[in-house]
Design a protein around this motif. Structure first.
Motif, PDB file in Angstrom:
ATOM      1  N   TYR A 122      25.957   8.061  11.415  1.00 22.01           N
ATOM      2  CA  TYR A 122      27.119   8.297  10.683  1.00 22.01           C
ATOM      3  C   TYR A 122      27.007   7.623   9.370  1.00 22.01           C
ATOM      4  O   TYR A 122      27.359   8.184   8.215  1.00 22.01           O
ATOM      5  N   GLU A 123      26.227   6.617   9.438  1.00 22.84           N
ATOM      6  CA  GLU A 123      26.050   5.867   8.105  1.00 22.84           C
ATOM      7  C   GLU A 123      25.132   6.710   7.296  1.00 22.84           C
ATOM      8  O   GLU A 123      25.073   6.780   5.870  1.00 22.84           O
ATOM      9  N   TRP A 124      23.778   7.066   7.578  1.00 23.00           N
ATOM     10  CA  TRP A 124      23.133   8.106   7.123  1.00 23.00           C
ATOM     11  C   TRP A 124      23.812   9.105   6.397  1.00 23.00           C
ATOM     12  O   TRP A 124      23.484   9.577   5.215  1.00 23.00           O
ATOM     13  N   ARG A 125      24.588   9.803   7.215  1.00 22.79           N
ATOM     14  CA  ARG A 125      25.283  11.121   6.664  1.00 22.79           C
ATOM     15  C   ARG A 125      26.514  11.073   6.021  1.00 22.79           C
ATOM     16  O   ARG A 125      27.156  11.961   5.786  1.00 22.79           O
ATOM     17  N   GLU A 126      27.044   9.755   5.874  1.00 22.99           N
ATOM     18  CA  GLU A 126      28.124   9.200   5.043  1.00 22.99           C
ATOM     19  C   GLU A 126      29.429   9.829   5.648  1.00 22.99           C
ATOM     20  O   GLU A 126      30.084  10.385   4.920  1.00 22.99           O
ATOM     21  N   ILE A 127      29.438   9.703   6.951  1.00 21.75           N
ATOM     22  CA  ILE A 127      30.696  10.308   7.653  1.00 21.75           C
ATOM     23  C   ILE A 127      31.192   8.954   8.235  1.00 21.75           C
ATOM     24  O   ILE A 127      30.809   8.133   8.878  1.00 21.75           O
ATOM     25  N   PRO A 128      32.767   8.849   8.032  1.00 15.13           N
ATOM     26  CA  PRO A 128      33.517   7.704   8.506  1.00 15.13           C
ATOM     27  C   PRO A 128      33.642   7.773  10.096  1.00 15.13           C
ATOM     28  O   PRO A 128      33.530   9.008  10.683  1.00 15.13           O
ATOM     29  N   LEU A 129      33.772   6.752  10.594  1.00 13.55           N
ATOM     30  CA  LEU A 129      33.672   6.476  12.020  1.00 13.55           C
ATOM     31  C   LEU A 129      34.836   7.077  12.877  1.00 13.55           C
ATOM     32  O   LEU A 129      35.054   7.031  14.037  1.00 13.55           O
ATOM     33  N   TYR A 130      35.991   7.550  12.111  1.00 10.27           N
ATOM     34  CA  TYR A 130      37.110   8.083  12.769  1.00 10.27           C
ATOM     35  C   TYR A 130      36.988   9.764  12.727  1.00 10.27           C
ATOM     36  O   TYR A 130      37.685  10.350  13.388  1.00 10.27           O
ATOM     37  N   SER A 131      35.870  10.239  12.332  1.00 11.40           N
ATOM     38  CA  SER A 131      35.520  11.763  12.396  1.00 11.40           C
ATOM     39  C   SER A 131      34.941  11.923  13.649  1.00 11.40           C
ATOM     40  O   SER A 131      34.226  11.549  14.507  1.00 11.40           O
ATOM     41  N   PRO A 132      35.629  13.135  14.352  1.00 10.13           N
ATOM     42  CA  PRO A 132      35.501  13.653  15.599  1.00 10.13           C
ATOM     43  C   PRO A 132      33.879  14.365  15.759  1.00 10.13           C
ATOM     44  O   PRO A 132      33.788  15.196  16.574  1.00 10.13           O
ATOM     45  N   ARG A 138      45.315  15.773  18.430  1.00 10.40           N
ATOM     46  CA  ARG A 138      45.579  14.664  17.664  1.00 10.40           C
ATOM     47  C   ARG A 138      44.770  14.785  16.363  1.00 10.40           C
ATOM     48  O   ARG A 138      44.963  14.214  15.266  1.00 10.40           O
ATOM     49  N   HIS A 139      43.613  15.399  16.701  1.00 12.01           N
ATOM     50  CA  HIS A 139      42.596  15.400  15.666  1.00 12.01           C
ATOM     51  C   HIS A 139      42.398  16.552  14.687  1.00 12.01           C
ATOM     52  O   HIS A 139      41.911  16.974  13.925  1.00 12.01           O
ATOM     53  N   GLY A 140      43.592  17.428  15.118  1.00  9.37           N
ATOM     54  CA  GLY A 140      43.920  18.999  14.319  1.00  9.37           C
ATOM     55  C   GLY A 140      42.893  19.947  14.657  1.00  9.37           C
ATOM     56  O   GLY A 140      42.678  20.941  13.856  1.00  9.37           O
ATOM     57  N   ILE A 141      42.194  19.715  15.871  1.00 10.40           N
ATOM     58  CA  ILE A 141      41.287  20.761  15.822  1.00 10.40           C
ATOM     59  C   ILE A 141      41.196  21.579  17.307  1.00 10.40           C
ATOM     60  O   ILE A 141      40.226  22.216  17.798  1.00 10.40           O
ATOM     61  N   HIS A 142      42.392  21.559  18.070  1.00  8.86           N
ATOM     62  CA  HIS A 142      42.330  21.973  19.375  1.00  8.86           C
ATOM     63  C   HIS A 142      42.486  23.473  19.280  1.00  8.86           C
ATOM     64  O   HIS A 142      43.206  24.000  18.678  1.00  8.86           O
ATOM     65  N   ARG A 143      41.691  24.194  20.077  1.00  5.44           N
ATOM     66  CA  ARG A 143      41.405  25.451  20.120  1.00  5.44           C
ATOM     67  C   ARG A 143      41.128  26.280  18.831  1.00  5.44           C
ATOM     68  O   ARG A 143      41.532  27.216  18.695  1.00  5.44           O
TER      69      ARG A 143
END
Length: 372
Positions: A140-150, A82-87
């Motif tokens: 995540y806030e420090w690195r400016e990554i959204p909380l939906y990132s795996p 679902r997150h597009g990173i399988h294998r």
């Protein structure tokens, strides 16, 4: 999950559907197996019951995908798909179907996230690090990554190193880090295909040169002694991103005279067999053993005796509280002392539950930390 009485005098007659009504952490294939195991289980039942009461704390993550990631019945394959990173690349061994086709023998560094730039830390941070990061949300806030990132599914490796060292500093086991940090990292497995994420340690320990010796039997013979110098962060999948124009090559091999901000060196074998060779360079500031499984492997005993003898601070992690409890008992027996850092939840545990465990306890990679 398997029958708690598996391996007893009679074979299991089916799936383990009968739960212990008190702790709910173990299950049995039949009433007869439950009865035969009663004398053993009564010694652990109350302890497991208390651990089950802490399940909500273990499942507490700030991510938007937390509910699906912490559901034990959830397939890791379907989550990754679902997150597009399988294998894909570094994600290959994060599920059972990928792990079966993985070879740790590949010496070529997989240096990409297979994620767009806004979902991963592919560049240096845009602001100085806060005094101390203590939650995934802080990071995540420090690195400016959204909380939906795996991305946390891989970042738990460098963040666990970071937190283990913070705990060791707080307990005065190691001094405040100045310009160099030497780590002996024991028992790497899937990390061997995810080494590029260790580049994030440049952000977590700014201005510090890190030397990490990774030691374990999973390292292939032909990679024994291999050195990797990380000069950059793992890259995103956008061709026009600035991360593609950072230091020319992601790594330099031992054939050059350069020294990267993060130097990794691989050593095949058990720590007690490799230690004298490792000392030729320098002694470590700290030993870190992630997901150690100490109670499950007798090969740990001579290593524990060595760690006790050389008197170097050591931090361990494990998948669940019960495994950590058993490990701490083994270490206490070998070292003759109680943990200096008590068993505690690692705030930077991997936020994706382990699918198959012997117990019904919540299990996560690097879930609990403790130290001696």
């Amino acid at each position: 999950m398997e029958c708690a009485a598996k391996g007893s005098r009679t074979p299991c007659c089916g799936p383990p559907t009968r739960r212990c009504e008190r702790c709910r952490a173990v299950a049995y294939c039949s009433l007869s197996h439950q009865v035969s195991h009663r004398s053993v289980h009564k010694l652990e039942c109350e302890r497991l019951e208390q651990q089950m009461k802490r399940a909500d704390s273990l499942n507490d993550f700030p991510f938007t995908f937390t509910e699906e990631a912490t559901e034990i019945q959830q397939s890791r394959c379907s989550f990754l798909t679902r997150h597009g990173i399988h294998r894909l690349g570094m994600w290959m061994c994060e599920c059972s179907c990928g792990a079966t086709s993985v070879s740790f023998g590949n010496s070529r560094l997989i240096d990409g996230w297979n994620l767009p730039s806004e979902l991963c830390p592919c560049k240096a941070p845009s602001s100085p690090m806060p005094r101390r990061l203590s939650t995934w949300k802080d990071y995540y806030e420090w690195r400016e990554i959204p909380l939906y990132s795996p991305a946390a599914l891989l970042l738990h490796w460098p963040l666990t190193i970071y937190w283990a060292i913070q705990l060791a500093i707080l307990e005065n086991l190691v001094p405040e880090i100045s310009n160099e940090l030497r780590i002996h990292y024991l028992g790497p497995e899937k990390e061997l295909l995810q080494l590029a994420v260790f580049g994030e340690l440049q952000a977590l320990f700014p201005g510090v040169k890190l030397h990490i010796d990774l030691v374990g039997p999973a390292i292939p013979y032909h990679r024994d002694g291999e050195r990797i110098d990380l000069y950059a962060y793992a890259k995103c999948n956008q061709m026009d991103c600035h991360c593609k124009h950072s230091f020319g090559n992601h790594t330099e091999r031992v054939t050059t005279c350069h020294s990267g901000a993060i130097t990794l060196r691989l050593h095949r074998g058990c720590y007690h067999d490799c230690y004298k060779e490792l000392l030729k360079d320098s002694s470590p500031h700290i030993i870190i053993a992630p997901n150690a499984g100490i109670a499950a492997y007798t090969s740990w005993l001579p290593t524990l005796e060595l760690i006790n003898e050389i008197n170097v601070p050591a931090m361990f992690s494990d998948y669940c509280e019960e495994a950590s409890h058993l490990a701490a008992s083994c270490i206490s027996s070998a070292a003759g002392t109680a943990p200096k850092i008590q068993i505690q939840i690692n705030p930077f545990r991997q936020p994706l539950c382990v699918e198959e465990g012997a117990l019904n306890l919540p299990c996560y990679s690097n879930c609990f930390l403790f130290g001696f």
